[in-house]
Design a protein around this motif. Structure first.
Motif, PDB file in Angstrom:
ATOM      1  N   LEU A  85      17.608  -7.557  17.293  1.00 54.58           N
ATOM      2  CA  LEU A  85      18.363  -7.198  17.991  1.00 54.58           C
ATOM      3  C   LEU A  85      18.572  -8.201  18.713  1.00 54.58           C
ATOM      4  CD1 LEU A  85      20.290  -5.788  19.944  1.00 54.58           C
ATOM      5  CD2 LEU A  85      18.622  -5.186  21.295  1.00 54.58           C
ATOM      6  N   VAL A  86      18.064  -9.522  18.978  1.00 47.68           N
ATOM      7  CA  VAL A  86      17.676 -10.110  19.576  1.00 47.68           C
ATOM      8  C   VAL A  86      18.007 -11.414  18.997  1.00 47.68           C
ATOM      9  CG1 VAL A  86      17.128 -12.588  20.769  1.00 47.68           C
ATOM     10  CG2 VAL A  86      16.192 -10.395  21.592  1.00 47.68           C
ATOM     11  N   VAL A 104      22.230 -10.787  17.680  1.00 44.40           N
ATOM     12  CA  VAL A 104      22.601 -11.621  18.941  1.00 44.40           C
ATOM     13  C   VAL A 104      23.090 -12.766  18.851  1.00 44.40           C
ATOM     14  CG1 VAL A 104      23.195 -11.142  21.119  1.00 44.40           C
ATOM     15  CG2 VAL A 104      22.498  -9.301  20.514  1.00 44.40           C
ATOM     16  N   PHE A 105      22.000 -13.868  18.982  1.00 40.00           N
ATOM     17  CA  PHE A 105      21.731 -15.313  18.963  1.00 40.00           C
ATOM     18  C   PHE A 105      21.899 -15.983  17.087  1.00 40.00           C
ATOM     19  CE2 PHE A 105      20.456 -13.518  22.865  1.00 40.00           C
ATOM     20  CZ  PHE A 105      20.857 -14.464  23.705  1.00 40.00           C
ATOM     21  N   VAL A 120      29.328 -13.127  22.367  1.00 40.14           N
ATOM     22  CA  VAL A 120      27.859 -12.686  22.892  1.00 40.14           C
ATOM     23  C   VAL A 120      28.007 -11.748  23.802  1.00 40.14           C
ATOM     24  CG1 VAL A 120      25.797 -14.350  23.082  1.00 40.14           C
ATOM     25  CG2 VAL A 120      27.529 -15.266  21.768  1.00 40.14           C
ATOM     26  N   SER A 132      26.196  -8.161  22.449  1.00 41.18           N
ATOM     27  CA  SER A 132      24.982  -8.018  23.377  1.00 41.18           C
ATOM     28  C   SER A 132      25.140  -6.221  23.820  1.00 41.18           C
ATOM     29  CB  SER A 132      24.383  -9.348  24.216  1.00 41.18           C
ATOM     30  OG  SER A 132      24.565 -10.177  23.937  1.00 41.18           O
ATOM     31  N   VAL A 192      23.358  -3.223  22.863  1.00 35.28           N
ATOM     32  CA  VAL A 192      22.544  -2.474  23.603  1.00 35.28           C
ATOM     33  C   VAL A 192      22.154  -1.370  24.149  1.00 35.28           C
ATOM     34  CG1 VAL A 192      21.518  -2.818  26.255  1.00 35.28           C
ATOM     35  CG2 VAL A 192      21.391  -4.750  24.813  1.00 35.28           C
ATOM     36  N   THR A 236      24.227 -11.944  10.599  1.00 35.10           N
ATOM     37  CA  THR A 236      24.167 -10.490  11.816  1.00 35.10           C
ATOM     38  C   THR A 236      23.907  -9.367  11.249  1.00 35.10           C
ATOM     39  OG1 THR A 236      25.005 -13.118  12.842  1.00 35.10           O
ATOM     40  CG2 THR A 236      24.956 -10.632  13.895  1.00 35.10           C
TER      41      THR A 236
END
Length: 535
Positions: A113-114, A117-118, A262, A266, A270, A464
């Motif tokens: 997940l992180v 996102v980044f 972003v 996110s 979530v 991604t």
């Protein structure tokens, strides 16, 4: 003053001549020690020959380039490996930390997940600040997070460490392709990119095997912890080597960060993942249901914002003009479906084998070795078949995937709790063949219709999407598996068997859906419909 080493009778020059002979040097027999000549002193100043100096400099530069490649490939291997290696440790983590259902899902999905996102933002930070600096910082964060994960005294602590690992990977991984692009040219670049793809594939397909082996060895009685701690010495070596050999570099025109984009993506992820992971365990409270419902408007808001930013000529997180290209617009759902199905199957398969049937971690890892055998074979054959079959290879691949899963389902049903690795081997190899034939041409087909100047942005979106597919697949299939398991009267091998038999048909859906998408792509009518995307 020059010194004629070839004719000098002193012992130093004789030793030098012997070394020259060993290294295939050719000295005239008349100039050996046994036929000495008079020493001649030269008053001519002998300067280094420019050609030889240039050749030496080029050899050193070549060596430096491949050292750079070796360092960045260490980072990419760790980032990919940790997506999969943790899967084999889930039953052990559940036992030692008392982790619940949602904890196990988040241990796997928090990383992806992180990471998802980044990932694009991490690439842009490298373009703006310095790729070397961001790569080394990301590897440092990843290494520290790995140590924290190996130390984790509780499940929430481990989830947090995994999220920090994902951040480190998101900063580190996108720099790899950029560094390769600025370091290599021509055929060297093609070879470097091929090695990058091979290392990424090896990391993906060996994660389960390495994880199972480390847990089975139970090093120093640490159970599952070595699957994270193994990254620490590798990461320290990578940081030190990278500090010495990497060159600073950044983009000529540094793009701007899209922080609102972003934030929106996110919130969407979530709001989608958290209810899928926690909702069932909490009894689906109203807040979780509303949060899940809110994910669709948040996705719509993200798309509209990125569309507006693209039209304004800014630097969007996702360039929406990419979807005007038919291959990209239709290929992206195929990527997401592929990873949703694969990650969901792997997550539930490990729980079924280890927690349900009592397979050891190494035996469970060997089951994945059968998948890897088919995957590697198909990955090697795929490039040779693409010129002949084109998009039809994808249809064949998804059909093989579905056939392998159906065969696996019938094998599980017929063998029951007495299931063995030998019975699973053939259907899993078939599934692996389908997976290899699907992934091998898919990325090339997606990027084939994208202009060369947009390939970098398209690759970032594809990467991604892979991580989003991983996260959604684990959460969705975990929800299904544990829903069926909780409906059983007790957690026995029979209940795990029944739960897996009910879950595996859902893993066939992504393969069949992808098969239909590719089938309609070959139809004239579908081509007209999709062609409107380019209008």
């Amino acid at each position: 003053m020059g010194h004629h080493v070839a004719s000098c009778p002193c012992w130093r020059c004789h030793l030098f001549r012997l070394i020259g002979l060993v290294s295939a040097g050719r000295l005239a027999e008349a100039e050996s020690r046994f036929e000495p000549r008079s020493v001649k002193l030269s008053t001519r100043l002998e300067l280094p020959q420019p050609r030889k100096a240039a050749e030496t400099a080029e050899a050193l530069a070549l060596r430096r380039r491949w050292l750079i490649l070796g360092v960045v490939l260490v980072g990419s291997f760790m980032a990919v490996l940790d997506v999969f290696i943790v899967t084999q440790g889930l039953p052990s983590i559940k036992t030692t930390l008392g982790a619940g259902v949602s904890d196990l899902e988040l241990v796997v999905s928090a990383y992806s997940l992180v990471y998802a996102v980044f990932l694009i933002t991490g690439g842009r930070l490298g373009d703006i600040l310095d790729r070397k600096r961001i790569f080394l910082f990301g590897m440092t964060v990843f290494t520290v997070a790995s140590a924290l994960a190996g130390y984790a005294p509780s499940a929430p602590f481990l989830v947090g460490a995994r999220a920090l690992q994902g951040l480190g990977a998101a900063l580190m991984y996108p720099q790899v392709l950029s560094i390769i692009q600025v370091t290599f040219k021509g055929s060297e670049r093609a070879l470097a990119l091929g090695l990058f793809a091979a290392i990424s594939g090896i990391g993906a397909i060996t994660g389960n095997i390495v994880g199972g082996l480390l847990i089975q060895l139970n090093l120093a009685g640490l159970a599952w912890r070595p699957i994270f701690l193994v990254n620490v010495p590798v990461g320290i070596f990578g940081v030190l080597a990278g500090f010495l050999v990497l060159h600073p570099s950044r983009a000529e025109r540094a793009p701007k960060l899209d922080l609102p984009g972003v934030g929106l993506i996110s919130l969407f992820l979530v709001s989608l993942i958290l209810p899928l992971a926690e909702g069932q365990q909490l009894g689906w409270p109203t807040g979780m249901i509303l949060l899940l419902i809110a994910s669709l408007p948040l996705l719509g808001a993200f798309v509209l914002y990125e569309r507006r930013r693209t039209d304004a000529g800014a630097d969007p997180l996702v360039d929406m003009d990419l979807f005007k290209h038919r291959s990209f617009a239709v290929g992206m759902p195929l990527v997401i479906l592929y990873y949703v199905g694969a990650s969901g199957l792997f997550f539930t398969f490990v729980l079924f084998l280890q927690s349900g049937l009592g397979f050891s971690p190494i035996d469970s890892g060997l089951a994945f070795a059968a998948i890897n055998t088919g995957f590697i074979t198909a990955s090697l054959l795929g490039p040779r078949l693409i010129p002949r079959l084109g998009n039809r290879l994808l249809s064949f691949a998804y059909a093989l995937q579905a056939a392998g899963l159906i065969w696996t389902m019938f094998t599980v049903t017929s063998s029951g709790t007495g299931l063995t690795l030998y019975e699973l081997a053939a259907p899993l190899i078939v599934f692996g063949l389908g997976a290899g034939f699907a992934l091998s041409p898919l990325l090339g087909i997606i990027l084939s219709g994208v202009p060369s100047q947009d390939v970098g942005a398209a690759s970032g979106v594809v990467s991604t999407s892979m991580q989003i597919g991983n996260t959604v697949g684990i959460s969705l299939f975990g929800l299904l598996f544990y829903h069926f398991l909780s409906s059983q009267l007790s957690s026995t091998p029979i209940s795990y068997l029944d739960s897996f038999k009910l879950t595996i048909p859902f893993s066939i859906v992504p393969s069949l859906s992808s098969f239909i998408i590719v089938f309609f792509l070959s139809q004239h009518r579908a081509r007209q419909i999709i062609h409107r995307l380019e209008a």
